[in-house]
Enzyme design. Structure first.
Site, PDB file in Angstrom:
ATOM      1  N   GLY A  62       0.121 -20.835   9.682  1.00 47.70           N
ATOM      2  CA  GLY A  62      -1.306 -20.537   9.747  1.00 47.70           C
ATOM      3  C   GLY A  62      -1.707 -20.383  11.191  1.00 47.70           C
ATOM      4  O   GLY A  62      -1.002 -20.848  12.084  1.00 47.70           O
ATOM      5  N   CYS A  89       6.184 -23.777  10.360  1.00 52.43           N
ATOM      6  CA  CYS A  89       5.222 -23.585  11.445  1.00 52.43           C
ATOM      7  C   CYS A  89       4.001 -24.521  11.293  1.00 52.43           C
ATOM      8  O   CYS A  89       4.124 -25.707  11.455  1.00 52.43           O
ATOM      9  CB  CYS A  89       4.815 -22.107  11.504  1.00 52.43           C
ATOM     10  SG  CYS A  89       4.033 -21.680  13.069  1.00 52.43           S
ATOM     11  N   TYR A  90       2.836 -23.983  10.925  1.00 56.31           N
ATOM     12  CA  TYR A  90       1.678 -24.863  10.730  1.00 56.31           C
ATOM     13  C   TYR A  90       1.990 -25.899   9.645  1.00 56.31           C
ATOM     14  O   TYR A  90       1.613 -27.069   9.747  1.00 56.31           O
ATOM     15  CB  TYR A  90       0.457 -24.032  10.313  1.00 56.31           C
ATOM     16  CG  TYR A  90      -0.835 -24.826  10.265  1.00 56.31           C
ATOM     17  CD1 TYR A  90      -1.612 -24.985  11.408  1.00 56.31           C
ATOM     18  CD2 TYR A  90      -1.263 -25.420   9.077  1.00 56.31           C
ATOM     19  CE1 TYR A  90      -2.788 -25.721  11.355  1.00 56.31           C
ATOM     20  CE2 TYR A  90      -2.432 -26.152   9.024  1.00 56.31           C
ATOM     21  CZ  TYR A  90      -3.199 -26.301  10.165  1.00 56.31           C
ATOM     22  OH  TYR A  90      -4.357 -27.026  10.131  1.00 56.31           O
ATOM     23  N   HIS A 176      10.118 -19.459  11.310  1.00 54.06           N
ATOM     24  CA  HIS A 176       9.749 -18.809  10.047  1.00 54.06           C
ATOM     25  C   HIS A 176      10.987 -18.271   9.318  1.00 54.06           C
ATOM     26  O   HIS A 176      11.425 -17.155   9.599  1.00 54.06           O
ATOM     27  CB  HIS A 176       8.812 -17.629  10.324  1.00 54.06           C
ATOM     28  CG  HIS A 176       7.456 -18.038  10.791  1.00 54.06           C
ATOM     29  ND1 HIS A 176       6.421 -18.302   9.928  1.00 54.06           N
ATOM     30  CD2 HIS A 176       6.973 -18.245  12.033  1.00 54.06           C
ATOM     31  CE1 HIS A 176       5.348 -18.654  10.615  1.00 54.06           C
ATOM     32  NE2 HIS A 176       5.658 -18.621  11.903  1.00 54.06           N
ATOM     33  N   GLU A 178      11.084 -17.044   6.479  1.00 61.96           N
ATOM     34  CA  GLU A 178      10.728 -15.961   5.554  1.00 61.96           C
ATOM     35  C   GLU A 178      10.755 -14.586   6.198  1.00 61.96           C
ATOM     36  O   GLU A 178      10.723 -13.579   5.498  1.00 61.96           O
ATOM     37  CB  GLU A 178       9.341 -16.227   4.937  1.00 61.96           C
ATOM     38  CG  GLU A 178       8.139 -16.029   5.860  1.00 61.96           C
ATOM     39  CD  GLU A 178       7.819 -17.222   6.749  1.00 61.96           C
ATOM     40  OE1 GLU A 178       8.738 -18.016   7.030  1.00 61.96           O
ATOM     41  OE2 GLU A 178       6.657 -17.346   7.175  1.00 61.96           O
ATOM     42  N   GLY A 231      -1.640   7.617 -15.737  1.00 60.19           N
ATOM     43  CA  GLY A 231      -0.366   8.241 -15.393  1.00 60.19           C
ATOM     44  C   GLY A 231       0.175   7.677 -14.086  1.00 60.19           C
ATOM     45  O   GLY A 231       1.279   7.989 -13.680  1.00 60.19           O
ATOM     46  N   VAL A 233       1.419   4.372 -11.600  1.00 65.58           N
ATOM     47  CA  VAL A 233       2.458   3.372 -11.882  1.00 65.58           C
ATOM     48  C   VAL A 233       1.900   2.188 -12.691  1.00 65.58           C
ATOM     49  O   VAL A 233       2.459   1.813 -13.724  1.00 65.58           O
ATOM     50  CB  VAL A 233       3.026   2.792 -10.562  1.00 65.58           C
ATOM     51  CG1 VAL A 233       4.219   1.910 -10.833  1.00 65.58           C
ATOM     52  CG2 VAL A 233       3.350   3.880  -9.586  1.00 65.58           C
ATOM     53  N   ASP A 234       0.794   1.611 -12.214  1.00 60.28           N
ATOM     54  CA  ASP A 234       0.350   0.345 -12.796  1.00 60.28           C
ATOM     55  C   ASP A 234      -0.086   0.508 -14.253  1.00 60.28           C
ATOM     56  O   ASP A 234       0.355  -0.244 -15.124  1.00 60.28           O
ATOM     57  CB  ASP A 234      -0.787  -0.264 -11.961  1.00 60.28           C
ATOM     58  CG  ASP A 234      -0.372  -0.459 -10.508  1.00 60.28           C
ATOM     59  OD1 ASP A 234       0.843  -0.567 -10.258  1.00 60.28           O
ATOM     60  OD2 ASP A 234      -1.248  -0.502  -9.630  1.00 60.28           O
ATOM     61  N   SER A 236       0.721   2.841 -16.274  1.00 59.21           N
ATOM     62  CA  SER A 236       1.862   3.254 -17.107  1.00 59.21           C
ATOM     63  C   SER A 236       2.730   2.057 -17.473  1.00 59.21           C
ATOM     64  O   SER A 236       3.238   1.965 -18.594  1.00 59.21           O
ATOM     65  CB  SER A 236       2.719   4.290 -16.382  1.00 59.21           C
ATOM     66  OG  SER A 236       1.980   5.453 -16.153  1.00 59.21           O
ATOM     67  N   LYS A 381       3.746  -5.062  -6.006  1.00 57.39           N
ATOM     68  CA  LYS A 381       3.942  -3.654  -6.362  1.00 57.39           C
ATOM     69  C   LYS A 381       5.414  -3.333  -6.669  1.00 57.39           C
ATOM     70  O   LYS A 381       5.717  -2.649  -7.645  1.00 57.39           O
ATOM     71  CB  LYS A 381       3.452  -2.762  -5.219  1.00 57.39           C
ATOM     72  CG  LYS A 381       3.353  -1.300  -5.579  1.00 57.39           C
ATOM     73  CD  LYS A 381       2.096  -1.034  -6.359  1.00 57.39           C
ATOM     74  CE  LYS A 381       1.946   0.384  -6.793  1.00 57.39           C
ATOM     75  NZ  LYS A 381       0.652   0.624  -7.434  1.00 57.39           N
TER      76      LYS A 381
END
Ligand code: XMP
Length: 536
Positions: A62, A89-90, A176, A178, A231, A233-234, A236, A381
């Site tokens: 953070g 970290c934080y 970090h 990640e 039509g 992505v989401d 569909s 996504k």
């Protein structure tokens, strides 16, 4: 916190978000290792966490200093829950001060790569070298570890780069793990999840699909669901999931406003009538839209007309179903996890407020009420794409580039007419064909779909001007087409694509030769900002 967490509690890792720029990324990385992970606000109480019964916690980084007046704090009872906890970290610093250690403001910050030197055997750093490159981004640092903790690694300027209390299963790193710049970050996360927490890697697409299908069946029962299928992505993927879960109990409404790209309406109809078993309604609203848009030149006015008519058409289908004895209880939406995070659900600590704001976005007519069903609301996504592929959606839908709701109407500058639409559709089809091929070449070379130089969005624009040209022996006075092709990852910023000259030449000569009424092609070489991606 959410139904999702409760159901998968035994194998969920909650990420307490202290406002890190990497918060979402942590959840992403954990999910990449097939463990379900969610962000929760950092002010969540120990009681709330106990109720969710996760398998482990991660405390994110953070921007604040732990001693700042408005620094986010943590319920200290969280450390007494007996859960394995990993802080970054934080998160590392707040663990230290909450348990009686000290954090000091150091004069020399540490930003960027650093060499981590291990000084103590630790499961967290198993299968990683004694010296390794890690990513740091801090000024404050832990100066005294709490009682019971051991320092396991340091860097040249950070004496406590990693610490742990194995008896209480508390671990923390100043760096970090990640971010990709931390060389062995993935191994460190794996060590925490699988060696220390003994979590099972069960967040796989097969399991997820099955779980989602069951959840939709349970939620919906015998009721009817309606979905606005664009039509994209989401929507569909929601349709494909719905098909598997409840088949024809789901009505997918595809509103054809006549402003889609060449071939698109036919493709959508084919997929959702031949491949997926849903109640598919193709609403041919082309003429109604053409009449409403006739002579309209203002971009915002175009957007307003198209948006309002969309819901008019949609509710007309819902009402027709009702008249035919098929009343609709649920509205399915392709809301995804970043929408939920960005709409501030976290800040209010739950989903209720988000659902309300979604409702507010849609102008429901008086007396109309739907329950919402949002099966993708916990997916990122690229997970939505993976799910789409697992459900059998074709790649051209799953990897479709973003396309604005108002469609080609905002790519025709000035008034829309059937002739201009025809011209733009043909030119756009050529742009897509050539740049799909160009992207595919890059993909073949790198093996990665989002290679740094691939185009992210590409299309044609028809401006409201004419220019002089010569074709054969004849003078022409015809329209130009503007080519827009950008590199971006999120549409917030974008750069114009540095396309090879031969690709530009091919697009230009094909458009002028194949699209009647066009005698010139120009390439938009402006980034965003200062321009936007679309022209209207
Ligand atoms: P701009 O033009 O603002 O576009 O740089 C950013 C991204 O958003 C898409 N876009 C829209 N999408 N309705 C949509 O659903 C709209 O009215 C709209 N306007 C822009 C655009 O294609 C780009 O990906």
């Amino acid at each position: 916190m959410t139904e999702q967490v409760t159901k998968q509690a035994a194998q969920t890792v909650l990420v307490l978000d202290f406002g890190a720029q990497y918060g979402q990324l942590i959840a992403r990385r954990v999910r990449d290792l097939h463990v379900y992970s969610e962000l929760v606000p950092c002010d969540i109480s120990a009681e709330e966490i106990r109720a969710l019964a996760p398998a482990a916690l991660i405390l994110s980084g953070g921007p604040a200093s732990v001693y700042a007046d408005d620094a986010p704090s943590i319920d200290p009872k969280i450390f007494e829950l007996g859960l394995p906890i990993l802080g970054f970290c934080y998160g590392h610093q707040i663990m230290a001060v909450s348990l009686g250690g000290e954090v000091a403001h150091s004069e020399v910050g540490e930003y960027g790569p650093a060499t981590l030197i291990r000084e103590h055997d630790t499961a967290l750093l198993n299968s990683t070298p004694l010296e390794q490159r890690v990513w740091m981004s801090h000024r404050d640092a832990v100066s005294r570890v709490p009682e019971g903790f051991t320092i396991t690694a340091h860097t040249a300027t950070c004496p406590v780069a990693a610490m742990e209390d194995t008896a209480r299963k508390l671990y923390a790193t100043q760096f970090h793990p990640e971010v990709k710049h931390t060389e062995h970050g993935e191994q460190i996360l794996k060590n925490f999840l699988f060696e220390i927490c003994k979590i099972e890697a069960s967040w796989t697409m097969d399991n997820i699909t099955e779980e989602k299908v069951q959840a939709i069946r349970e939620q919906v029962g015998d009721n009817r669901v309606i979905l606005a299928l664009s039509g994209g992505v989401d929507s569909s993927v929601v349709a494909a999931l719905g098909a598997r879960a409840i088949g024809k109990q789901m009505t997918c409404v595809f509103i054809n406003h006549g402003l889609l790209r060449k071939g698109e309406p036919e493709q959508v109809e084919e997929i959702f009538t031949q491949q997926f078993d849903v109640d598919f309604k193709h609403v041919h609203a082309e003429e109604r839209y053409a009449a409403l848009l006739d002579g309209v030149t203002d971009p915002e006015e175009k957007r307003r007309i198209i948006g309002t008519q969309f819901w008019n058409e949609f509710f007309a289908v819902a009402q027709e179903l009702e008249r035919n004895g098929k009343p609709v209880t649920y509205l399915a939406q392709g809301t995804i996890y970043p929408d939920i995070i960005e709409s501030g659900a976290r800040k209010t600590g739950g989903k209720a407020s988000t659902i309300k704001s979604h409702h507010n976005l849609i102008p429901f007519p008086d007396g109309v009420h739907f329950e919402l069903i949002e099966p993708l609301d916990h997916f990122f996504k690229d997970e939505v794409r993976e799910l789409g592929l697992a459900l059998g959606l074709p790649e051209h839908i799953v990897y479709r580039q973003p396309f604005p709701g108002p469609g080609l109407a905002i790519r025709i500058i000035g008034a829309v007419s059937p002739e201009k639409l025809q011209m733009l559709k043909e030119a756009d089809a050529i742009v897509r064909e050539e740049l799909d091929r160009y992207n595919q070449r890059l993909f073949d070379k790198t093996g990665q779909r989002n290679s740094a130089h691939s185009c992210w969005q590409y299309f044609a624009i028809l401006p409201d001007i004419k220019s002089v040209g010569v074709m054969g022996d004849e003078r022409t006075y015809a329209r130009p087409i503007i080519l827009r092709a950008v590199e971006s990852s999120d549409a917030m910023t974008a750069d114009w694509a540095k396309l090879p000259y031969e690709v530009l030449a091919q697009i230009s000569s094909r458009i002028v030769a194949e699209v009647p009424g066009v005698n010139r092609v120009a390439y938009d070489i402006t980034s965003k900002p200062p321009a936007t991606i679309e022209w209207e």
